[in-house]
Scaffold this motif. Structure first.
Motif, PDB file in Angstrom:
ATOM      1  N   GLU A   1      85.215  17.776 117.840  1.00  0.00           N
ATOM      2  CA  GLU A   1      84.029  18.277 117.134  1.00  0.00           C
ATOM      3  C   GLU A   1      83.008  18.832 118.114  1.00  0.00           C
ATOM      4  O   GLU A   1      82.397  19.881 117.866  1.00  0.00           O
ATOM      5  CB  GLU A   1      83.407  17.149 116.300  1.00  0.00           C
ATOM      6  N   LEU A   2      82.818  18.132 119.236  1.00  0.00           N
ATOM      7  CA  LEU A   2      81.894  18.624 120.259  1.00  0.00           C
ATOM      8  C   LEU A   2      82.343  19.978 120.795  1.00  0.00           C
ATOM      9  O   LEU A   2      81.535  20.881 120.997  1.00  0.00           O
ATOM     10  CB  LEU A   2      81.808  17.621 121.419  1.00  0.00           C
TER      11      LEU A   2
ATOM     12  N   SER B   1      92.258   4.071 118.275  1.00  0.00           N
ATOM     13  CA  SER B   1      90.921   4.318 118.826  1.00  0.00           C
ATOM     14  C   SER B   1      90.894   5.602 119.652  1.00  0.00           C
ATOM     15  O   SER B   1      89.904   6.339 119.648  1.00  0.00           O
ATOM     16  CB  SER B   1      90.468   3.132 119.682  1.00  0.00           C
TER      17      SER B   1
ATOM     18  N   GLU C   1      88.876  12.920 118.238  1.00  0.00           N
ATOM     19  CA  GLU C   1      88.249  13.602 117.097  1.00  0.00           C
ATOM     20  C   GLU C   1      86.804  13.971 117.423  1.00  0.00           C
ATOM     21  O   GLU C   1      86.352  15.086 117.137  1.00  0.00           O
ATOM     22  CB  GLU C   1      88.296  12.699 115.863  1.00  0.00           C
ATOM     23  N   ARG C   2      86.081  13.055 118.059  1.00  0.00           N
ATOM     24  CA  ARG C   2      84.687  13.340 118.432  1.00  0.00           C
ATOM     25  C   ARG C   2      84.615  14.444 119.488  1.00  0.00           C
ATOM     26  O   ARG C   2      83.759  15.338 119.401  1.00  0.00           O
ATOM     27  CB  ARG C   2      84.014  12.060 118.944  1.00  0.00           C
ATOM     28  N   GLU C   3      85.528  14.395 120.460  1.00  0.00           N
ATOM     29  CA  GLU C   3      85.548  15.440 121.491  1.00  0.00           C
ATOM     30  C   GLU C   3      85.904  16.792 120.883  1.00  0.00           C
ATOM     31  O   GLU C   3      85.376  17.824 121.298  1.00  0.00           O
ATOM     32  CB  GLU C   3      86.551  15.079 122.593  1.00  0.00           C
TER      33      GLU C   3
ATOM     34  N   GLU D   1      90.462   8.601 117.526  1.00  0.00           N
ATOM     35  CA  GLU D   1      89.082   8.671 117.022  1.00  0.00           C
ATOM     36  C   GLU D   1      88.164   9.293 118.077  1.00  0.00           C
ATOM     37  O   GLU D   1      87.298  10.113 117.753  1.00  0.00           O
ATOM     38  CB  GLU D   1      88.595   7.268 116.647  1.00  0.00           C
ATOM     39  N   VAL D   2      88.343   8.891 119.343  1.00  0.00           N
ATOM     40  CA  VAL D   2      87.549   9.488 120.427  1.00  0.00           C
ATOM     41  C   VAL D   2      87.891  10.967 120.573  1.00  0.00           C
ATOM     42  O   VAL D   2      87.003  11.813 120.758  1.00  0.00           O
ATOM     43  CB  VAL D   2      87.801   8.742 121.763  1.00  0.00           C
TER      44      VAL D   2
END
Length: 204
Positions: A59-60, A49, A55-57, A52-53
Motif C-alpha cells: 500500500e505504501l 504475519s 500488504e502494508r508495504e 500482513e506486513v
C-alpha cells in the motif's frame, strides 16, 4: 479492597505491586504477540504475519513513487539433507541460511518463511540491481560456510520481481509473488539442466 484504613506506606507498597504485576502482564502479552508473528525455528516472520506486513508495504508503494522488490527463495536439496543426515541437520541448514539472509539485508527489509524450504525477502525502496548486490553478498557467505562443511553444500535458488511505477495498480500481491516464484523456478530448472548435462558428460 478498602484503602481507607491502610497506612500510607502499605498503600504505596500495594500500588507498586499492582504496577509491577501490570508491567509483567504487558511484557508477557508482548512476548505472546511476538511469538505469534515469528517462525519459531528460523526467527523470521511467519507466513501470516509476513504477508500482513507485505500488504502494508504494498500500500505504501502504491501511494508513492518508490519501487518494491520481492525475492522468492527456495533452499536447494533440503529433502536430500533431511533424508541423508536427519531432520535436525535439515533444520540447521534452514537456520544457517536465514541467519545469512538477516545479516545481509537492511533494517527496513524483512524475511518471511512461506513454509518448508521457501522464503520471501521483501526490499522496499530498492531496485533489482541493488537487490542483486545483496544476493551476491549472501552467496559469498554461503560459500564461506560451504568451505568449512564437508557434508553438503548450502545452496539457494531465487527469483526477483520489481514492482515499479509503470506497473502500479495492475498487479496484486499474489501476482507479484507468483512472478518472483516463476523467476526462481527458471534458476532451479537451469541448475537441474546443468546437473543433468554434467552427469551425461561423465557417463561418456
Amino acid at each position: 479492597m478498602n484503602y481507607n484504613n491502610m497506612s500510607k506506606e502499605k498503600l504505596i507498597e500495594i500500588l507498586i505491586q499492582k504496577d509491577n504485576m501490570l508491567e509483567k502482564l504487558r511484557a508477557e502479552n508482548e512476548e505472546l504477540n511476538y511469538w505469534a508473528n515469528i517462525d519459531a525455528m528460523t526467527g523470521v516472520l511467519n507466513k501470516k504475519s509476513g504477508l500482513e506486513v507485505l500488504e502494508r508495504e504494498f500500500e505504501l508503494s502504491n501511494n508513492s513513487m518508490d519501487n518494491l522488490v520481492i525475492c522468492f527463495i527456495d533452499v536447494d536439496g533440503l529433502k536430500i539433507v533431511n533424508d541423508t543426515f536427519g531432520h535436525k541437520e535439515g533444520d540447521k541448514l534452514l537456520i544457517n541460511i536465514t541467519k545469512i539472509l538477516k545479516e545481509s539485508i537492511r533494517k527496513t527489509d524483512f524475511v518471511i518463511r512461506m513454509g518448508g524450504d521457501e522464503f520471501l525477502v521483501v526490499f522496499p525502496q530498492m531496485t533489482i540491481k541493488e537487490v542483486n548486490n545483496v544476493l551476491e553478498r549472501v552467496l559469498v557467505l554461503l560459500d564461506e560456510i560451504n568451505n568449512a562443511n564437508e557434508k553438503y553444500n548450502l545452496s539457494i535458488s531465487y527469483g526477483f520481481y520489481q514492482y515499479e511505477r509503470e506497473t502500479k495498480k495492475e498487479l496484486t500481491i499474489n501476482e507479484l509473488i507468483k512472478r518472483a516464484d516463476a523467476e526462481m523456478y527458471k534458476m532451479k530448472r537451469e541448475k537441474r539442466r546443468n546437473y543433468t548435462k554434467n552427469v551425461e558428460k561423465y557417463k561418456c
